[in-house]
Motif scaffolding. Structure first.
Motif, PDB file in Angstrom:
ATOM      1  N   GLY A  38       1.040  -1.185   0.001  1.00  0.00           N
ATOM      2  CA  GLY A  38      -0.300   0.015   0.249  1.00  0.00           C
ATOM      3  C   GLY A  38       0.614   1.815  -0.364  1.00  0.00           C
ATOM      4  O   GLY A  38       0.514   2.780  -1.134  1.00  0.00           O
ATOM      5  N   THR A  39       2.188   1.630   0.523  1.00  0.00           N
ATOM      6  CA  THR A  39       3.012   2.515   0.436  1.00  0.00           C
ATOM      7  C   THR A  39       3.466   2.826  -0.567  1.00  0.00           C
ATOM      8  O   THR A  39       3.283   3.738  -1.058  1.00  0.00           O
ATOM      9  N   ASP A  40       3.674   1.875  -1.409  1.00  0.00           N
ATOM     10  CA  ASP A  40       3.773   2.001  -3.086  1.00  0.00           C
ATOM     11  C   ASP A  40       3.157   2.746  -3.975  1.00  0.00           C
ATOM     12  O   ASP A  40       2.847   3.329  -4.286  1.00  0.00           O
ATOM     13  N   TYR A  41       1.746   1.923  -3.616  1.00  0.00           N
ATOM     14  CA  TYR A  41       0.783   2.363  -4.337  1.00  0.00           C
ATOM     15  C   TYR A  41       0.621   4.052  -3.827  1.00  0.00           C
ATOM     16  O   TYR A  41       0.432   4.852  -4.722  1.00  0.00           O
ATOM     17  N   HIS A  42       0.712   4.249  -2.644  1.00  0.00           N
ATOM     18  CA  HIS A  42       0.310   5.832  -2.306  1.00  0.00           C
ATOM     19  C   HIS A  42       1.442   6.863  -2.986  1.00  0.00           C
ATOM     20  O   HIS A  42       1.042   7.679  -3.009  1.00  0.00           O
ATOM     21  N   GLY A  58      10.411   0.843  -2.894  1.00  0.00           N
ATOM     22  CA  GLY A  58      10.685  -0.803  -2.473  1.00  0.00           C
ATOM     23  C   GLY A  58      10.744  -1.263  -0.943  1.00  0.00           C
ATOM     24  O   GLY A  58      12.050  -1.072  -0.782  1.00  0.00           O
ATOM     25  N   HIS A  59      10.467  -1.541  -0.393  1.00  0.00           N
ATOM     26  CA  HIS A  59      11.050  -2.114   1.085  1.00  0.00           C
ATOM     27  C   HIS A  59      10.629  -3.375   1.608  1.00  0.00           C
ATOM     28  O   HIS A  59      11.709  -3.816   2.435  1.00  0.00           O
ATOM     29  N   LEU A 108      13.446   2.614   4.061  1.00  0.00           N
ATOM     30  CA  LEU A 108      14.117   2.486   1.876  1.00  0.00           C
ATOM     31  C   LEU A 108      13.036   2.343   1.714  1.00  0.00           C
ATOM     32  O   LEU A 108      12.047   1.564   1.547  1.00  0.00           O
ATOM     33  N   GLY A 109      12.974   2.741   0.013  1.00  0.00           N
ATOM     34  CA  GLY A 109      11.932   3.074  -0.575  1.00  0.00           C
ATOM     35  C   GLY A 109      10.983   4.312  -0.178  1.00  0.00           C
ATOM     36  O   GLY A 109       9.944   4.176  -0.850  1.00  0.00           O
ATOM     37  N   GLY A 258      -2.544   1.362  10.043  1.00  0.00           N
ATOM     38  CA  GLY A 258      -2.874   2.116   8.959  1.00  0.00           C
ATOM     39  C   GLY A 258      -2.055   3.641   9.150  1.00  0.00           C
ATOM     40  O   GLY A 258      -2.165   4.158  10.032  1.00  0.00           O
ATOM     41  N   VAL A 259      -2.002   4.156   8.331  1.00  0.00           N
ATOM     42  CA  VAL A 259      -0.945   5.485   8.975  1.00  0.00           C
ATOM     43  C   VAL A 259      -2.182   6.633   7.911  1.00  0.00           C
ATOM     44  O   VAL A 259      -2.188   6.058   6.767  1.00  0.00           O
ATOM     45  N   LEU A 260      -2.383   7.858   8.439  1.00  0.00           N
ATOM     46  CA  LEU A 260      -3.301   8.913   6.977  1.00  0.00           C
ATOM     47  C   LEU A 260      -2.546  10.272   7.600  1.00  0.00           C
ATOM     48  O   LEU A 260      -2.107  10.354   8.632  1.00  0.00           O
ATOM     49  N   ASP A 261      -2.383  11.014   6.142  1.00  0.00           N
ATOM     50  CA  ASP A 261      -2.106  12.527   6.250  1.00  0.00           C
ATOM     51  C   ASP A 261      -2.984  13.424   6.553  1.00  0.00           C
ATOM     52  O   ASP A 261      -3.477  13.917   5.754  1.00  0.00           O
TER      53      ASP A 261
END
Length: 338
Positions: A38-42, A58-59, A108-109, A258-261
């Protein structure tokens, strides 16, 4: 060498860049599998709060050692999982054995270029031998460790009623490790087909939301109106995270995985009335990586059922944006470099 670069939100390019030169003490590795999370998609969508562009993402990595310095303990050809959280070792968090929330953490990533490339240099302390694990399994360790850490942070006890909200990869890992801890685990997701699929893989119980009712009604009905002892929200969605307060039993615990801004709002009187505990869970530690790898070796984690999509570094230019838009049938996608 080739690297997949997110040059700006919505733009991916396969670029030819110079190979890295290891600094003193670093190990040169070749990424063999890179999980897309999900981090990569975000990052691709421009929604990540802690990132500057351009970035090699990529992590979630399984790597092969190419060259290792004397005394590192590694040798060429070894397959390793990667702990992508590079901590300073000296701040208050690191001194208290919590490097996952190091004050100068570099991931990383995210904060620095990651593993969607053909070669990478890493500190030996961030490599974990994959003895007895497949390459695919090594690439799955990191995202599962996020869930394992959340469950350990929550202190899930045998017999506790646990709800995991969100059945993305982080929710999958959280569900699996909550069950391993002995919890009576249910899952909730508005994507009904995905929820049913994940429930069948993880052994969690799917909470169906009948027409005309709310997710809160359905969650409370599953506990005879009492609520869950432990609730994990793995969505990174503001509406879901705020709604998750209503699923918690009196005296229960809510963990944001999950994290949210954005800001999260909740009712203070209701929070106090239930004497709830609210926890954040960030990343994972070496202890969590070790736990995950032991559970995979022991057969408790069906890694083969988790990887649903595969691609190459070159094809990721088209595939990653596609999967960011359409996650139908997607559990975990991996990039293979052989």
């Amino acid at each position: 060498m080739d690297a997949l670069v997110c040059t700006q939100p919505g733009t991916l390019e396969l670029q030819h860049i110079p190979p890295p030169v290891p600094a003193d003490g670093q190990v040169l590795v070749r990424p063999r599998r890179i999980g897309i999370c999900g981090t990569d998609y975000h990052i691709f969508e421009g929604k990540h709060p802690f990132l500057n562009y351009p970035r090699v993402m990529g992590h979630e990595l399984a790597v092969e050692v190419v060259d290792a310095p004397a005394g590192s303990g590694f040798k060429a050809g070894e397959i390793c999982a990667v702990n992508p959280y590079l901590s300073c070792g000296s701040c208050i968090s690191c001194r208290n054995d919590r490097p996952n929330c190091c004050t100068r953490l570099s991931v990383l990533g995210v904060h620095q270029d990651g593993g969607m490339t053909e070669l990478l240099c890493l500190p030996p302390d961030n490599l974990i031998r994959g003895d007895g694990l497949s390459v695919d399994a090594c690439a799955s360790v990191e995202f599962l460790a996020i869930g394992a850490h959340a469950v350990r942070r929550a202190g899930v006890a045998k017999g506790e009623r646990v709800l995991v909200v969100g059945t993305g990869p982080i929710g999958v890992g959280t569900t699996m490790f909550a069950r391993i801890a002995g919890g009576d685990v249910s899952v909730l997701d508005l994507d009904v087909e995905r929820m049913r699929t994940i429930a069948s893989i993880t052994g969690g119980k799917a909470i169906e939301v009948p027409n005309g009712t709310s997710p809160a009604d359905a969650a409370l009905a599953a506990t005879d109106g009492e609520g869950f002892d432990v609730v994990f929200d793995a969505t990174g969605n503001k509406h879901s995270m705020e709604a998750s307060f209503s699923y918690v039993a009196h005296g229960g615990r809510l963990i944001f995985v999950g994290v949210l801004d954005a800001e999260i709002c909740f009712s203070d009187p209701d929070f106090h009335r239930r004497e709830m505990t609210l926890l954040a869970s960030r990343n994972a530690t070496g202890e969590d990586f070790t736990h995950v790898m032991a559970q995979i070796r022991g057969g408790a984690i069906p890694v083969g059922s988790l990887i649903s999509h595969r691609t190459s570094l070159e094809a990721s230019v088209a595939d990653l944006p596609l999967w960011a838009r359409d996650k139908a049938g997607l559990i975990k996608a991996v990039i293979s470099i052989d």
